[in-house]
Design a protein around this motif. Structure first.
Motif, short mmCIF file in Angstrom:
data_model
loop_
_atom_site.label_atom_id
_atom_site.label_comp_id
_atom_site.label_asym_id
_atom_site.label_seq_id
_atom_site.Cartn_x
_atom_site.Cartn_y
_atom_site.Cartn_z
N LEU A 11 18.58 -1.64 2.68
CA LEU A 11 17.84 -0.69 1.87
C LEU A 11 18.51 0.67 1.71
CD1 LEU A 11 14.40 -1.56 3.40
CD2 LEU A 11 15.15 -2.11 1.10
N LEU A 14 19.32 1.76 -1.78
CA LEU A 14 18.28 1.75 -2.79
C LEU A 14 17.72 3.14 -3.01
CD1 LEU A 14 16.37 -1.39 -1.54
CD2 LEU A 14 18.11 -1.25 -3.31
N PRO A 15 17.56 3.54 -4.25
CA PRO A 15 16.99 4.85 -4.51
C PRO A 15 15.50 4.88 -4.21
CG PRO A 15 17.33 3.68 -6.57
CD PRO A 15 17.90 2.82 -5.49
N LEU A 16 15.02 6.01 -3.82
CA LEU A 16 13.58 6.24 -3.63
C LEU A 16 12.93 5.19 -2.74
CD1 LEU A 16 12.58 7.24 -7.26
CD2 LEU A 16 13.14 8.75 -5.34
N PHE A 17 13.61 4.86 -1.66
CA PHE A 17 13.04 3.93 -0.70
C PHE A 17 11.68 4.47 -0.25
CE2 PHE A 17 12.26 1.07 2.42
CZ PHE A 17 12.48 1.49 3.72
N PRO A 18 10.63 3.72 -0.49
CA PRO A 18 9.29 4.26 -0.31
C PRO A 18 8.81 4.35 1.13
CG PRO A 18 9.17 1.99 -1.03
CD PRO A 18 10.61 2.34 -0.99
N LEU A 19 9.56 3.83 2.07
CA LEU A 19 9.10 3.83 3.45
C LEU A 19 10.07 4.65 4.28
CD1 LEU A 19 6.73 2.25 4.63
CD2 LEU A 19 8.36 0.55 5.40
#
Lengths: 429, 342
Positions: A11, A14-19
């Motif tokens: 991850l 990955l942009p803007l990983f939400p966690l």
């Protein structure tokens, strides 16, 4: 250790990983440490290790000993050393290399010990039962080491000594062959006897908590583990009880310790015993006056360590409280007073061992205790307090400033003892 | 210690029930201790305090059970404060866990009873059933990886110092062999490693060491220093990685790695782990790539401990998960799958 390598790998791009996933450790870098004390005791476990250690629950865990067994009488103990461990000078850890330092340390406490070494096995034979041997072996006093160059310790810990200037400066390097895995840090520089507060990690003595700290420094406090207490062995019981009743701990906590300490009414802190709250009591000057109503009072000298301004201020506060009940207490830096202010530091998370140790410091008879039986501990502590030898006043934590580039500090300090654990922390470049 | 379970989902419903039962049991046991001190039927004024972070539901469960058990013994409790006998019950805690303390005061007489108690921590919540979890085994020693061989009838378990084999026997994984391994270098601080199938046996990869092993005719492992390339995903051999010596980092080729086949669409899903609300709990969630962004596509799967390994498995649609259970201290290895929602 909280590692999430796979998740991070998957991850991280990955942009803007939400966690907010846990940060992945980073290897490398130098950590600077400043300690106000001249003693290097706080970093000793980074260099030297013991056969066993105590975890955060006060339970014994293997360290340099992979296994052990004892006879039913607890007089004969057999330890199997962990294989593939090496000292910092490259010498393998075996019974022959470990026994000399262990025997020397044991002899100081157990004159009757006989140490036998063979292969990877060390056998300790005592003339009398030693039920608390494992707890004692977890103490840094029982660290395994070999003679090193220029007086520097030569142990098996995660860091090896590269510069050894006692009382001034110590530098450590990651021990690449450490059996528990190389530390994340490459090196550690420890400056002793300094309070400049410009390092990544620095301790904040209680006499200096008002000082201005660098921006973004996080203040970290250990669990309270140092007891400041009033002790004596020759004060009339009625006067002693009256003193115990008049000491007002609230201003000591709020003003002198700036709310970073806890009032102490028992010998063990609440987090360790779970029952310390039972000893709490509000000051009762009227009752104190009643107790000494017909007692002939003589002035009592209260000795405090001459170089300890914080304890001196507590002694002065105690004298003030005592005066309210009509007891004349005179603080003095000279030793030999009828009353003494002491600082006792907890050495482990084993409540039974700590209570026994305090009992020994007070000269009280030894009694077997079991940390798994809090009722038994409570009754023992109650009787120690009733012996009129000690009045607990304050519990102090260690307070450190931690720079933002230091990661995993809290978790690294959580697990064992009250020494610095740097092997699991990492730093930003 | 080896345990086998069928599909097991973590959920707070079960956890909450278990905890409530545990608190109820604690209340009953403390009532026994209190009655042994009172030694008579009586009416006592009850004062209750909680010095811990125990959830109100658990606290209430404990209190209700305590009062009910006392009532059955003939001890009535009231909140009125003017009775001769006063009972103060405190929920406290120490380094070992919860500690229930009862103090009975009657005039100058004061008696104390204490009950130490260990309970699971109330941090698990019931997720929707999207991520499935099949527990494979549990042991005190770290589990670095597991590998199913021989059509799933044999299980290999990689630990820091050995590879062990188990065979399914009567629904239970039973040990059949063990091969000690001698690493070329000390393992890193946070040991990780991989098991991979290969023709005629298996491979073991740890930082600084590569090993090959056979299950038949003899179960053995042979190791040599080295940092060989190995496929991160056994079903995608194009992604080859290697460890950096002595450190638990993979070289830079390991980016954007799929972990598990998407059962509800094309392509891959990723299973991400993250820190939970407390230091000793983690959570797992499945993600899909939507318009170049990772989008959560499942509820959180809460784990009672930190994740120590999360790898693609040899079986399509599965990943290997290992976490260290904070309560037991044991390492639990499971197989994760992702099932389509109804």
């Amino acid at each position: 250790m909280r590692l999430h390598a796979w998740a991070w790998l998957a991850l991280s791009s990955l942009p803007l990983f939400p966690l907010s996933a846990a940060t992945r450790p980073r290897y490398g870098g130098n950590l600077t440490v400043e300690l106000s004390s001249a003693s290097s005791e706080a970093i000793a476990p980074l260099i030297e290790e013991t056969l066993v250690r105590l975890n955060e629950k006060g339970e014994i865990e293997p360290q340099l000993a992979a296994a052990w067994q004892r006879d039913p009488d607890r007089k004969r103990w057999r330890f199997s050393l962990r294989p593939k461990v090496v000292f910092h000078d490259g010498e393998p850890l075996n019974a022959a290399s470990a026994a000399p330092s262990l025997a020397a340390a044991l002899k100081k406490k157990y004159g009757d010990v006989n140490v036998t070494a063979g292969g990877q096995t060390i056998v300790l034979q005592f003339d009398r039962a030693v039920p608390d041997l494992l707890t004692e072996l977890a103490s840094s006093r029982m660290a395994i080491s070999r003679p090193g160059g220029q007086g520097a310790p030569n142990g098996t810990g995660p860091f090896r000594v590269t510069t050894w200037e006692p009382g001034h400066k110590i530098t450590l390097a990651a021990f690449e062959d450490y059996w528990g895995g190389r530390p994340f840090l490459d090196s550690v520089t420890v400056n002793l006897s300094t309070t400049r507060a410009i390092a990544d990690i620095f301790d904040i003595p209680f006499s200096q908590t008002r000082r201005v700290l660098p921006e973004h420094i996080r203040i970290w406090e250990s669990p309270v583990h140092e007891l400041i207490a009033l002790v004596s062995d020759n004060v009339q019981p009625a006067v002693w009880q009256a003193l115990a009743l008049v000491i007002d701990r609230t201003p000591i906590v709020n003003v002198l310790a700036q709310r970073k300490a806890e009032a102490a009414f028992g010998l063990l802190p609440q987090w360790l015993s779970g029952y310390a709250f039972l000893f709490a009591a509000a000051p009762d000057v009227a009752r104190a006056k009643q107790l000494i109503f017909e007692t002939r009072l003589t002035p009592l000298a209260l000795s405090y360590p001459s170089n300890d301004g914080f304890v001196r201020s507590i002694a002065e506060r105690v004298a003030l409280n005592a005066r309210d009940a009509g007891i004349a207490v005179q603080p003095t830096p000279n030793p030999g007073g009828a009353l003494r202010m002491v600082r006792w530091t907890l050495e482990s998370t084993d409540a039974a061992a700590e209570l026994s140790r305090i009992g020994a410091l007070l000269g009280l008879p030894e009694r077997p205790l079991n940390a798994a039986r809090p009722q038994e501990l409570y009754e023992a502590e109650r009787s120690m307090l009733d012996a009129h030898r000690v009045i607990p006043i304050l519990f102090l934590p260690d307070v450190y400033g931690v720079a933002p580039r230091v990661h995993n500090w809290d978790a690294a300090q959580k697990n064992c003892g009250f020494t610095l654990h740097l092997e699991n922390i990492w730093v930003d470049p | 210690m080896l345990r086998v379970g069928l599909a097991l989902l973590f959920g707070t419903l079960l956890a909450a029930i278990a905890q409530a039962q545990s608190m109820g049991e604690a209340g009953t046991q403390l009532a026994d201790l209190i009655f042994s001190l009172l030694q008579r039927r009586a009416t006592v004024s009850l004062e209750f305090q909680n010095l811990t972070a125990l959830a109100p539901a658990e606290s209430s469960s404990f209190r209700a059970a305590l009062q009910e058990a006392l009532r059955k013994m003939g001890v009535e409790t009231t909140t009125a404060g003017q009775l001769d006998t006063h009972l103060r019950v405190t929920v406290s805690e120490n380094v070992r866990g919860l500690l229930f303390v009862a103090v009975i005061s009657s005039g100058e007489n004061r008696q104390t009873a204490m009950l130490p108690w260990s309970v699971p921590r109330p941090t698990e919540r019931k997720p929707r059933v999207k991520i499935t979890m099949q527990r494979m085994l549990e042991q005190s020693e770290p589990v670095l990886d597991i590998l199913l061989v021989d059509s799933g009838s044999e299980l290999l378990v990689l630990s820091p110092n050995k590879v062990a084999s188990y065979r399914m026997d009567g629904g239970k994984w039973t040990p059949t062999g063990m091969a000690g391994v001698s690493w070329a270098r000390p393992l890193p601080r946070d040991p990780r490693g991989r098991l991979e199938n290969m023709a005629g046996g298996f491979r073991v990869f740890v930082p600084g060491t590569s090993c090959s092993g056979t299950v038949l005719p003899d179960f053995k492992v042979t190791c040599a220093p080295g940092n060989e390339l190995w496929p991160l995903n056994p079903r995608d051999p194009s992604t080859m990685v290697r460890w950096v010596t002595d450190k638990n980092v993979l070289d830079d080729s390991a980016n954007q790695l799929p972990t598990i086949e998407n059962p509800c669409g094309a392509g891959w899903m990723m299973l991400g782990s993250a820190a939970g609300d407390t230091e000793d709990h983690d959570q797992i969630q499945a993600y899909e790539m939507v318009d170049g962004q990772a989008v959560a596509s499942s509820d959180l799967l809460f784990l009672p401990g930190p994740v120590t390994a999360l790898w693609p498995a040899e079986t399509p649609g599965q990943s290997t998960l290992v976490f260290r259970n904070s309560k037991t201290g044991n390492y639990e290895a499971s197989r994760l799958g992702v099932a389509c929602a109804e």
